[in-house]
Design a protein around this motif. Structure first.
Motif, PDB file in Angstrom:
ATOM      1  N   PHE A 147       0.853  -1.194   0.000  1.00 46.38           N
ATOM      2  CA  PHE A 147       0.000   0.000   0.000  1.00 46.38           C
ATOM      3  C   PHE A 147       0.886   1.241   0.000  1.00 46.38           C
ATOM      4  CE2 PHE A 147      -2.912   2.873   2.662  1.00 46.38           C
ATOM      5  CZ  PHE A 147      -3.798   3.124   1.624  1.00 46.38           C
ATOM      6  N   VAL A 148       0.681   2.088  -0.972  1.00 48.24           N
ATOM      7  CA  VAL A 148       1.321   3.401  -0.953  1.00 48.24           C
ATOM      8  C   VAL A 148       0.234   4.420  -0.654  1.00 48.24           C
ATOM      9  CG1 VAL A 148       2.521   5.177  -2.278  1.00 48.24           C
ATOM     10  CG2 VAL A 148       3.210   2.787  -2.485  1.00 48.24           C
ATOM     11  N   GLU A 149       0.359   5.051   0.503  1.00 42.14           N
ATOM     12  CA  GLU A 149      -0.650   6.021   0.908  1.00 42.14           C
ATOM     13  C   GLU A 149      -0.281   7.411   0.421  1.00 42.14           C
ATOM     14  OE1 GLU A 149      -3.016   8.099   4.531  1.00 42.14           O
ATOM     15  OE2 GLU A 149      -1.162   7.039   4.989  1.00 42.14           O
ATOM     16  N   LEU A 150      -1.309   8.196   0.085  1.00 45.87           N
ATOM     17  CA  LEU A 150      -1.127   9.598  -0.281  1.00 45.87           C
ATOM     18  C   LEU A 150      -1.946  10.459   0.688  1.00 45.87           C
ATOM     19  CD1 LEU A 150      -1.341   7.966  -3.352  1.00 45.87           C
ATOM     20  CD2 LEU A 150      -0.437  10.227  -3.917  1.00 45.87           C
ATOM     21  N   PRO A 151      -1.381  10.734   1.860  1.00 45.44           N
ATOM     22  CA  PRO A 151      -2.083  11.634   2.777  1.00 45.44           C
ATOM     23  C   PRO A 151      -2.047  13.059   2.242  1.00 45.44           C
ATOM     24  CG  PRO A 151       0.090  11.117   3.635  1.00 45.44           C
ATOM     25  CD  PRO A 151      -0.093  10.286   2.387  1.00 45.44           C
TER      26      PRO A 151
END
Length: 277
Positions: A147-151
């Motif tokens: 999972f690559v998160e983009l906050p």
């Protein structure tokens, strides 16, 4: 899915001293949904932030539907030091936030977007709510996903992100790209494999950060135990749990191609996407 997210901050039992009015947090949520930046509601502590989030969340649910998962933040030492906290916090993940691997990711609607390597586990059995040990958690999980998160640290201009503010806004999830799952049953030793998991995060082919599974509270399964131990909410089968940062936060810029290559128990996992306007 039921959440009592006001409980999802470890505290010393200190009473909430400055919980913002519900109407103020509802206004902030509706503003965020409409592309506005988030105000500083005058918080004094992470306990205040947890109280504020309990008022912020319902407005998001009205617009985005029931949560499909939980984001647990502040699970690595660098993240805790960056935001001046000593324990995790959590917020809801909604279906529109979870994006398909390999597709372009538009930054439209974001205000201050970042990306980081993360990790998701999926609940397979409601018995997870009775888990006391890592072995109990393993039995109740279905799979592990890259999972690559983009906050989106979408605070008003000039407002510094603090642990209290991040907590008030559910650790500020916005988007995230999830890869194909590795079933827990495919791992020879899930506890050992998760502890030694590695990730290489790249932008345009160049490594920007690397990480290991033991960055997450010492062991990824301990993040799940922390969440379970908070009590007061359900984690039904299918719930995704985002376990926290396995890399530094990096500014998200249009034109970049982001890749994250993971190794879990000798098995490769990958997330890749291009950031566009």
């Amino acid at each position: 899915m039921k959440y009592a997210l006001v409980a999802l901050v470890l505290s010393t039992g200190t009473a909430v001293a400055a919980c913002p009015p519900v109407a103020e947090m509802e206004k902030a949520a509706n503003g965020w949904l409409n592309g506005e930046r988030l105000p500083d509601p005058g918080l004094q502590s992470v306990e205040d932030g947890a109280c504020a989030y309990a008022a912020y969340l319902p407005a998001l649910e009205d617009a985005l539907g029931k949560p499909v998962g939980v984001k647990v933040g502040f699970t690595s030492k660098p993240a805790q030091e960056k935001f001046g906290v000593t324990a995790p916090a959590a917020g809801a993940l909604f279906a529109p936030m979870i994006l398909e691997n390999g597709k372009d990711v538009s930054l439209k609607g974001s205000r201050s977007p970042f990306y980081e390597a993360d990790l998701i586990v999926t609940v397979g059995d409601a018995a997870i709510m009775q888990a006391k040990t890592r072995a109990d958690v393993v039995k109740a999980l279905k799979d592990v996903r890259p999972f690559v998160e983009l906050p989106d640290v979408a605070l008003a201009e000039g407002v510094k992100p603090t642990g209290a503010l991040m907590t008030a806004y559910g650790v500020m999830p916005w988007r995230g790209v999830v890869g194909d799952p590795v079933p827990i049953s495919d791992l020879a030793d899930p506890e050992a494999d998760l502890a030694t998991l590695s990730v290489d995060l790249k932008a345009n082919g160049a490594t920007v950060s690397t990480g290991k599974g033991d960055m997450l509270l010492g062991h990824p399964l301990d993040v799940v135990l922390w969440l379970v131990n908070q009590g007061g909410y359900d984690l039904p089968p299918g719930t995704m749990i985002s376990l926290g940062s396995l890399s530094q936060l990096n500014p998200a810029k249009p034109g970049e191609t982001i890749e994250a290559d993971y190794t879990l128990g000798g098995k490769p996992m990958q997330v890749s996407f291009k950031l566009v306007e």
